[in-house]
Write a protein that holds these residues in place. Structure first.
Motif, PDB file in Angstrom:
ATOM      1  N   ASP A   1      28.885 -16.465  35.533  1.00  0.00           N
ATOM      2  CA  ASP A   1      27.886 -17.175  36.314  1.00  0.00           C
ATOM      3  C   ASP A   1      26.545 -16.471  36.103  1.00  0.00           C
ATOM      4  O   ASP A   1      26.401 -15.686  35.172  1.00  0.00           O
ATOM      5  CB  ASP A   1      28.279 -17.178  37.792  1.00  0.00           C
ATOM      6  CG  ASP A   1      29.489 -18.080  38.062  1.00  0.00           C
ATOM      7  OD1 ASP A   1      29.854 -18.863  37.156  1.00  0.00           O
ATOM      8  OD2 ASP A   1      30.071 -17.995  39.158  1.00  0.00           O
ATOM      9  N   ASN A   2      25.563 -16.742  36.956  1.00  0.00           N
ATOM     10  CA  ASN A   2      24.270 -16.064  36.832  1.00  0.00           C
ATOM     11  C   ASN A   2      24.459 -14.551  36.876  1.00  0.00           C
ATOM     12  O   ASN A   2      25.197 -14.030  37.719  1.00  0.00           O
ATOM     13  CB  ASN A   2      23.337 -16.497  37.962  1.00  0.00           C
ATOM     14  CG  ASN A   2      22.931 -17.953  37.837  1.00  0.00           C
ATOM     15  OD1 ASN A   2      22.678 -18.442  36.750  1.00  0.00           O
ATOM     16  ND2 ASN A   2      22.893 -18.653  38.960  1.00  0.00           N
ATOM     17  N   VAL A   3      23.789 -13.845  35.971  1.00  0.00           N
ATOM     18  CA  VAL A   3      23.860 -12.382  35.913  1.00  0.00           C
ATOM     19  C   VAL A   3      22.568 -11.812  36.511  1.00  0.00           C
ATOM     20  O   VAL A   3      21.465 -12.258  36.165  1.00  0.00           O
ATOM     21  CB  VAL A   3      24.032 -11.887  34.472  1.00  0.00           C
ATOM     22  CG1 VAL A   3      24.185 -10.370  34.442  1.00  0.00           C
ATOM     23  CG2 VAL A   3      25.233 -12.559  33.814  1.00  0.00           C
TER      24      VAL A   3
ATOM     25  N   GLY B   1      14.363  -3.280  43.699  1.00  0.00           N
ATOM     26  CA  GLY B   1      14.035  -4.513  42.994  1.00  0.00           C
ATOM     27  C   GLY B   1      15.246  -5.121  42.315  1.00  0.00           C
ATOM     28  O   GLY B   1      16.252  -4.439  42.071  1.00  0.00           O
ATOM     29  N   ASP B   2      15.172  -6.415  42.045  1.00  0.00           N
ATOM     30  CA  ASP B   2      16.237  -7.104  41.291  1.00  0.00           C
ATOM     31  C   ASP B   2      15.624  -8.276  40.546  1.00  0.00           C
ATOM     32  O   ASP B   2      14.556  -8.776  40.905  1.00  0.00           O
ATOM     33  CB  ASP B   2      17.365  -7.574  42.219  1.00  0.00           C
ATOM     34  CG  ASP B   2      16.870  -8.500  43.324  1.00  0.00           C
ATOM     35  OD1 ASP B   2      16.480  -9.638  43.022  1.00  0.00           O
ATOM     36  OD2 ASP B   2      16.860  -8.075  44.497  1.00  0.00           O
ATOM     37  N   THR B   3      16.308  -8.701  39.503  1.00  0.00           N
ATOM     38  CA  THR B   3      15.806  -9.789  38.680  1.00  0.00           C
ATOM     39  C   THR B   3      16.960 -10.501  37.986  1.00  0.00           C
ATOM     40  O   THR B   3      17.972  -9.860  37.634  1.00  0.00           O
ATOM     41  CB  THR B   3      14.821  -9.254  37.613  1.00  0.00           C
ATOM     42  OG1 THR B   3      14.288 -10.352  36.862  1.00  0.00           O
ATOM     43  CG2 THR B   3      15.499  -8.290  36.663  1.00  0.00           C
ATOM     44  N   PRO B   4      16.873 -11.822  37.780  1.00  0.00           N
ATOM     45  CA  PRO B   4      17.899 -12.529  36.994  1.00  0.00           C
ATOM     46  C   PRO B   4      17.865 -12.057  35.539  1.00  0.00           C
ATOM     47  O   PRO B   4      16.801 -11.834  34.975  1.00  0.00           O
ATOM     48  CB  PRO B   4      17.487 -13.999  37.113  1.00  0.00           C
ATOM     49  CG  PRO B   4      16.560 -14.068  38.283  1.00  0.00           C
ATOM     50  CD  PRO B   4      15.861 -12.747  38.328  1.00  0.00           C
ATOM     51  N   LEU B   5      19.052 -11.910  34.974  1.00  0.00           N
ATOM     52  CA  LEU B   5      19.145 -11.482  33.574  1.00  0.00           C
ATOM     53  C   LEU B   5      19.554 -12.626  32.652  1.00  0.00           C
ATOM     54  O   LEU B   5      18.952 -12.816  31.589  1.00  0.00           O
ATOM     55  CB  LEU B   5      20.143 -10.328  33.447  1.00  0.00           C
ATOM     56  CG  LEU B   5      19.807  -9.044  34.204  1.00  0.00           C
ATOM     57  CD1 LEU B   5      20.882  -7.991  33.972  1.00  0.00           C
ATOM     58  CD2 LEU B   5      18.439  -8.518  33.787  1.00  0.00           C
ATOM     59  N   LEU B   6      20.586 -13.370  33.052  1.00  0.00           N
ATOM     60  CA  LEU B   6      21.059 -14.477  32.222  1.00  0.00           C
ATOM     61  C   LEU B   6      21.542 -15.621  33.110  1.00  0.00           C
ATOM     62  O   LEU B   6      22.057 -15.401  34.213  1.00  0.00           O
ATOM     63  CB  LEU B   6      22.207 -14.029  31.315  1.00  0.00           C
ATOM     64  CG  LEU B   6      21.868 -13.121  30.128  1.00  0.00           C
ATOM     65  CD1 LEU B   6      23.159 -12.691  29.423  1.00  0.00           C
ATOM     66  CD2 LEU B   6      20.943 -13.816  29.135  1.00  0.00           C
TER      67      LEU B   6
END
Length: 223
Positions: free
Chosen positions: A111-113, A125-130
């Motif tokens: 699913d979303n990584v 912090g966090d961010t979408p990878l794939l």
């Protein structure tokens, strides 16, 4: 000449030396009983052999098909401008990790990584990878991440903590890579499992990843 007297035999006793003669029915029963026992033992032996062979085959299939967890490696992690006193105003974290599927016949549905960075167990912090994707067997996927602006929560106080650690030679962070994944074997797919990869990483006074952390394999677990 007197004949020696003999004691009379009790009822039901046989004379010494006389063997009881068994009937044909008795011997036929013994033969049937012996054959039944042998057949039962033969059937049990065949059943146990089949069970043993099936167990070996199942064990071999389990060894060949049991899924190995994804292997996550961290290759790069940097904080440009770490040496600047007011660097928090344009703070940026750049990292690069890979996800390796080492299985021979098993694929992964991701699913979303998401990549999250922690400092002293506090998420900064966090961010979408794939986006969701399918990873084939014996395949490696590269994941890039950049934290800055709204995705990176670093104030002047936190930046000063970075600088204090920098003066000691190393600033330690933790990068977490999370996603829900499913295992795919032929046309069968497993239920979703929550994957967590915890990557400890240290940077030098210049903000670049230390050699001892580069290309390091991250522990992976499921919840």
């Amino acid at each position: 000449m007197n004949t020696p007297s003999r004691l009379p035999l009790r009822s039901g006793q046989e004379a010494p030396g006389i063997k009881r003669q068994h009937t044909a029915r008795y011997y036929a029963h013994r033969v049937r009983e012996s054959l039944t026992t042998r057949v039962s033992k033969l059937i049990c032996a065949i059943f146990l052999i089949i069970l043993f062979v099936l167990g070996i085959v199942a064990f071999i299939l389990w060894l060949s098909l049991r899924p190995h967890r994804p292997r996550i490696y961290i290759h790069d992690f940097s904080i440009p401008g770490l040496g600047q006193a007011n660097g928090f105003e344009n703070a940026e974290i750049i990292f690069n990790v890979t996800a390796r599927n080492s299985n021979q016949h098993i694929g992964f549905y991701y699913d979303n990584v998401v990549g999250s960075v922690y400092y002293k167990d506090q998420r900064i912090g966090d961010t979408p990878l794939l986006n969701p994707f399918y990873q084939e067997a014996k395949n490696t996927t590269i994941m890039y991440g950049v934290l800055s602006g709204a995705t990176l929560t670093v104030n002047s106080h936190r930046w000063m903590e970075f600088l204090n650690d920098r003066s000691k030679g190393t600033v330690i962070f933790r990068l977490d890579v999370t996603s829900n994944i499913r295992f795919k074997v032929s046309s069968w797919s497993s239920k979703r499992h929550r994957m967590h990869a915890n990557c400890d990483v240290g940077v030098d006074p210049n903000g670049s990843i230390l050699a001892s952390y580069k290309n390091k394999r991250c522990p992976v677990y499921f919840t």
